[in-house]
Design a protein around this motif. Structure first.
Motif, mmCIF file in Angstrom:
data_model
loop_
_atom_site.group_PDB
_atom_site.id
_atom_site.type_symbol
_atom_site.label_atom_id
_atom_site.label_comp_id
_atom_site.label_asym_id
_atom_site.label_seq_id
_atom_site.Cartn_x
_atom_site.Cartn_y
_atom_site.Cartn_z
ATOM 1 N N ARG A 44 -18.113 1.243 55.949
ATOM 2 C CA ARG A 44 -16.657 1.170 56.146
ATOM 3 C C ARG A 44 -15.910 0.934 54.835
ATOM 4 N NH1 ARG A 44 -19.094 0.008 60.873
ATOM 5 N NH2 ARG A 44 -18.138 1.031 62.676
ATOM 6 N N ILE A 76 -7.114 -9.559 61.210
ATOM 7 C CA ILE A 76 -8.072 -8.442 61.112
ATOM 8 C C ILE A 76 -9.409 -8.852 61.725
ATOM 9 C CG2 ILE A 76 -9.411 -7.025 59.508
ATOM 10 C CD1 ILE A 76 -7.040 -7.139 57.562
ATOM 11 N N ASN A 117 -17.372 -6.238 60.800
ATOM 12 C CA ASN A 117 -18.279 -5.280 61.421
ATOM 13 C C ASN A 117 -19.743 -5.650 61.149
ATOM 14 O OD1 ASN A 117 -17.222 -2.838 62.958
ATOM 15 N ND2 ASN A 117 -15.696 -3.067 61.329
ATOM 16 N N THR A 149 -12.954 0.644 62.170
ATOM 17 C CA THR A 149 -14.031 0.060 62.982
ATOM 18 C C THR A 149 -14.562 1.067 63.995
ATOM 19 O OG1 THR A 149 -13.123 -2.158 62.722
ATOM 20 C CG2 THR A 149 -14.548 -1.804 64.632
ATOM 21 N N THR A 164 -12.419 -5.945 57.052
ATOM 22 C CA THR A 164 -12.841 -5.139 58.217
ATOM 23 C C THR A 164 -14.339 -4.906 58.188
ATOM 24 O OG1 THR A 164 -10.701 -4.017 58.287
ATOM 25 C CG2 THR A 164 -12.551 -2.913 59.374
ATOM 26 N N ALA A 191 -7.504 -1.108 60.299
ATOM 27 C CA ALA A 191 -8.738 -1.889 60.494
ATOM 28 C C ALA A 191 -9.465 -1.445 61.764
ATOM 29 C CB ALA A 191 -8.409 -3.380 60.560
ATOM 30 N N VAL A 200 -10.889 -6.691 64.863
ATOM 31 C CA VAL A 200 -12.175 -5.996 64.719
ATOM 32 C C VAL A 200 -13.186 -6.531 65.740
ATOM 33 C CG1 VAL A 200 -14.196 -5.771 63.189
ATOM 34 C CG2 VAL A 200 -11.880 -5.368 62.290
#
Lengths: 185, 185, 185, 185, 185, 185
Positions: free
Chosen positions: B167, A70, A163, A128, A159, A124, A74
Motif C-alpha cells: 500500500r 485513519i 493494514n 485498503t 494506512t 485511506a 482502515v
C-alpha cells in the motif's frame, strides 16, 4: 502474560521491555495487549514500537486525531476487533466526541467531516480495499484538498501500518484490554 | 534521488544512510528504490529496515524462500508492481526456479507445492483478502501442517508487512529498479 | 420533528401518533428517530410498528437478546449507522455486557458465542450477503443446532426486517437519537 | 397448505385469513404462496399484507408499474426465484410488454428506459448492493431527475421491502405459484 | 502428447494436425501446448485455430501487440497461468520491452501507456470483470479515443476469446511450454 | 441488417452467408441476430458458427439440453440479455418446461436438478466467477458425479464459449430477436 489461546511459548520479559511496560502503565494506565503479544522478542517489539511511535506520535502534517481516524476507518474495512476497540477509544479520547469514535467504527462516510478529512479517509479506505486501483488521479485529489506529498506519505504509511497490524491481530487472535471499552464514552 | 513524480522535497541523504546505501550497493549490486523512497527521514528508514531485516532475514521456522513466497503471493492479491517485481526476482534467485517466481506472481494455487507451503500460502492469502474471516479453524489447519504458533506469528507478520508495503508503494507510485526484471530469469 | 435534512413536508403528527410517542417517551425515555421519520403517515407508521413489535417483542423461540444480536450483525454487514447505534445500545442493555455490543458491531465472528448463537448469526449474515446461495444445507445446519422451522422463520424475518430497515435508514439519512451512544456502556 | 418442504406446523387457517384468501382468489385468480406461507400466524400475515398493500397499491408519486420494476430489479440482484417470478409476471401484466419483464429480471441496465426510471432503478440497485455507500449525492441525483423527498421515501421503502421479502423467501424455500410462469407472456 | 494429468484418451494425431504442428515447430520453435490439448479432435482444433488466427493475426485496426496486450490484461484478471505465460512472452517479444510484459501481467494500470491503449485496456478489463455494467457510455469513450465501431468489435472479440481460453485452460489444467518463461526476457 | 446502434459499416452479405441465413430461416424460423452481427466478415462468421455448431450440436457426452443449461447459467452470472433471452428460449423448447428456463435465468441453484446436473452447473458457474480458484478437487468432483475427462472438456468449452459470447454481445449492444420472448412459454 499471554492474552489469547495463541501460544508463543515466550520467555520472561526482558529488563528493557519490563521498563518499557512500566512507562506504558504510568502514561496510559495499562500495557496495551499488542505490546504484550510482541514481548516474546525484544527486536520485534522494538521494531514495532519504533515504527508505531514515529507514525502515530511523531511530527506530521496530520494531527494525531487524524492519524487515529485513519487507523479506525482502515480497521473498520478489515473488521479488526482489537484495533477498532483500542483506536476507537483513542478517537473518542482525542476528540472528546464519543459519536465520532462510533462513526469511524461503523461507517466514516456518514460522519460530518471537513472536506480535508473526507478526502483523506476516502483515500485511506480505497488504498485498503482496492490498492491496485490507486492512480495519479487519487494522489491529485489529495493535493487539491491541501495535502502535500509529504502528507500523502503519512496518510499512506498510517494506512499501510494498520493494514499490517489488523492482520497480525486477527491472525494471532489478539484481544484488546478490557479497559478500552468504557474509555471516553 | 527520487524515483517517481511523487515529490518528498527530501534533504540530502544523511551520512548514516549513505553508508547503508553503500552496503546495499556492495551486497545487492543496487540500492532498492524503496529504501531511496524512505531516505528523506532517517527515523522512518531505520524503522522500516529494522522491521524488514528482522522479518525477512532473521531467525525463523520459515525458510527465507518461504518468506519471499509469502511476499509475492500477498503482492499478487494487491497487484503491487513494485513488490511483485522485486520479490518475484528474489523468489527466482533463492529457488533457482524462474517458473516458481512466475507462479507466485500469476497464481500460486496452480504451483506444485508441498502441503506445508500450500497451507501457508492459503493462510497468507486469506488473511490478505478476508482478514475478518480468520478464525481458530484457520490457525488449526496451520498447526496440522506442522507449523508452531511461533511459525504462525512469522507467517502473520510477513503477510502483514507486505500488506503494508504494497500500500505504501502503490500510494506513492514507487517504481522497482530496472535491474530486477532480468534478474535470475 | 424531522431529524435530517431529508424533508418529507409532514403534516402535524396525528392524535394517535402523539399518544404512541408519549408511550415511547414514558417507556424508553425517548421517541426513536425512526418513528419520527415514519410519523408523516399514520398507515405507514402503524405498518412499521406492527411488524417491528411482533418480530422483536412478540413470542418467539429466540430470546429478545438473540433477535437484537441478529439486528446488529445484519446492520454491521450493511454498515447502517442508525441501526448499529440504536440496536448496539439495546444489545449492551439486554446483555449487561458492553463488550458483546461492540463485538456485534465490529465482527460477531470473534465473539465467544454458544454454538447455537454462532450458527444463528452465520445464517443471518449469509442470508444478508449472499441470499442466492442459501440452500437446504443451510437450513439443515440450523436444525442441527436445535432450531425448529418455526425458529428459522423468525431468524429469517428478523434478518429480512433489518435488511429493509437498514436500507430505509441510509436512503433517507436517518440519524440515531444522541441518547443511544452513552446508553448501557 | 404448505408450499415447500419447510414446515411451520401451522394450525388450520383462521376465519379472517380464509376470507382474505377468498378475496385474493376472486381478484387475482390465485392465493399467492407467500400469503399461504405467512398464514400460520394472523398477526404476522396482517403486518405483512398491511405493509405490502400500502407500499405497492397505496397512493404514491411512483406508478404501480414503477414500484413493480423496483421489485424485480432488486430481486434480480438477490436472485430470488419467488419474487422474480411473481413480480416479473406483474411487470409483464401492468406494462403489456413481456420484454420489459424479462429485461428487469435479466439486466435492467440495458432496457430502454426514461431518464427518470433509469435514475430510480440505479438508486434502488445501489441501495441493494452497497447501502453503506449511499450519500447525499445519490439523493441529489434523484431530486434532479424530478423525484421529491416523498418519492425518494417510496423508492427507499419499496427497495427495502423487497430486500426483506427476497430474504424471507429464499430462507424458507418459498416457491411461486405455477400460474405466474405463463401469465402475460 | 498430453501435457497434464487431465486425460482425454486421445487418438493418435491426424495427418492434417501433424502437418500443422510441424509448421508451428518451424515458425515458433515449439508446438504450443494449447494446440496439443485440442489435438484429440480435428474439428475442435480447426475451429479454435481458425478463430485464433483470424483474431490475433488477421487484419485489424489494432496492432498485433495491442491484441496481445489485451490477451495478457484479461488473463491477469482471471489469473490464468497458461495464457499469462504464453502471451506475456509474446508481449515481451513484440514490444522488445520485458518490463511491458511484466506490467501487463501484474497491473496494466500503472504502465506508461498512450491514452488510446489505456482506454482500450480499461474497456477490456471492465468487460472481463463487470460485463453487465457495459453501457453506451463505455463504447462512447472508446470512440472518443479514436476507435471505430469496427475496432471496438475487435477489442470485444479478443477480450471475449481470452475469457473463453482462460477458462478452458484452467478447467483442464493446461500447462505452458517451458520455453516461454525465458523467452524475450 | 444491423440490429443495434452499433455500426460496423458492413458490406452487403456474401452469397455464402445469404445461403446460410436462408437455411437458418428455414430451420429456426429466424436468423439469430448474433449471426447478422457477424455477417460483415465471412471468415469471422464461419469461425464463430463452426465453433458454435460443434460445441452445441456436435457429438458429446452432454445432452443438447445440458449444454443449453450451461449456456443460460453462465449468461445469468454475466447478466447477458441477448444470451439469456435466446438460450433461455432454447432451454424451454428442449425441455418442454418453461419453469426450467426461468430457473436457469434466475438462479439455477434452487432448481430441482439431478446430482449430475447440479455438479455440472456448479462447476460451470465457479469457472465463470472464480476461474483462478479451479483446482484438481473441482475436476475430481465432476468425475465422482460420473463425468469423464472428455465430458469435463465439453463442460469447460461450453462454459468458455458463453463467457466469450456474453462479452461480445454486451460490448456490441447485441439485441435478441423479438421472437424469442414468446417462444415455448
Amino acid at each position: 502474560m499471554r492474552v489469547t489461546t495463541f501460544d508463543l511459548d515466550s520467555e520472561p520479559v526482558s529488563a528493557d521491555t519490563a521498563r518499557y511496560f512500566d512507562k506504558c502503565e504510568e502514561k496510559l494506565g495499562l500495557v496495551p495487549n499488542v505490546l504484550k503479544s510482541y514481548a516474546f522478542d525484544d527486536v520485534k517489539l522494538r521494531a514495532f514500537t519504533d515504527m508505531y511511535n514515529d507514525l502515530m506520535l511523531g511530527a506530521s502534517g496530520l494531527s494525531k486525531l487524524e492519524r487515529e481516524m485513519i487507523a479506525v476507518a482502515v480497521s473498520s474495512v478489515n473488521r479488526c476487533f482489537y484495533c477498532l476497540t483500542a483506536h476507537g477509544a483513542t478517537v473518542r479520547d482525542y476528540s472528546c466526541d464519543p459519536k465520532l469514535g462510533e462513526l469511524m467504527v461503523m461507517n466514516y462516510r456518514v460522519a460530518d467531516l471537513s472536506e480535508r478529512q473526507r478526502v483523506m479517509l476516502d483515500f485511506a479506505v480505497k488504498l485498503t480495499k482496492h490498492p491496485h486501483e490507486i492512480l495519479e488521479g487519487d494522489r491529485q485529489r489529495q493535493r487539491e484538498a491541501g495535502f502535500s506529498d509529504r502528507d500523502i506519505w503519512d496518510i499512506a504509511t498510517v494506512t499501510g501500518f494498520f493494514n499490517m497490524s489488523n492482520r497480525v491481530a486477527v491472525a494471532t487472535d489478539m484481544r484488546p484490554n478490557d479497559e478500552y471499552h468504557a474509555m471516553a464514552q
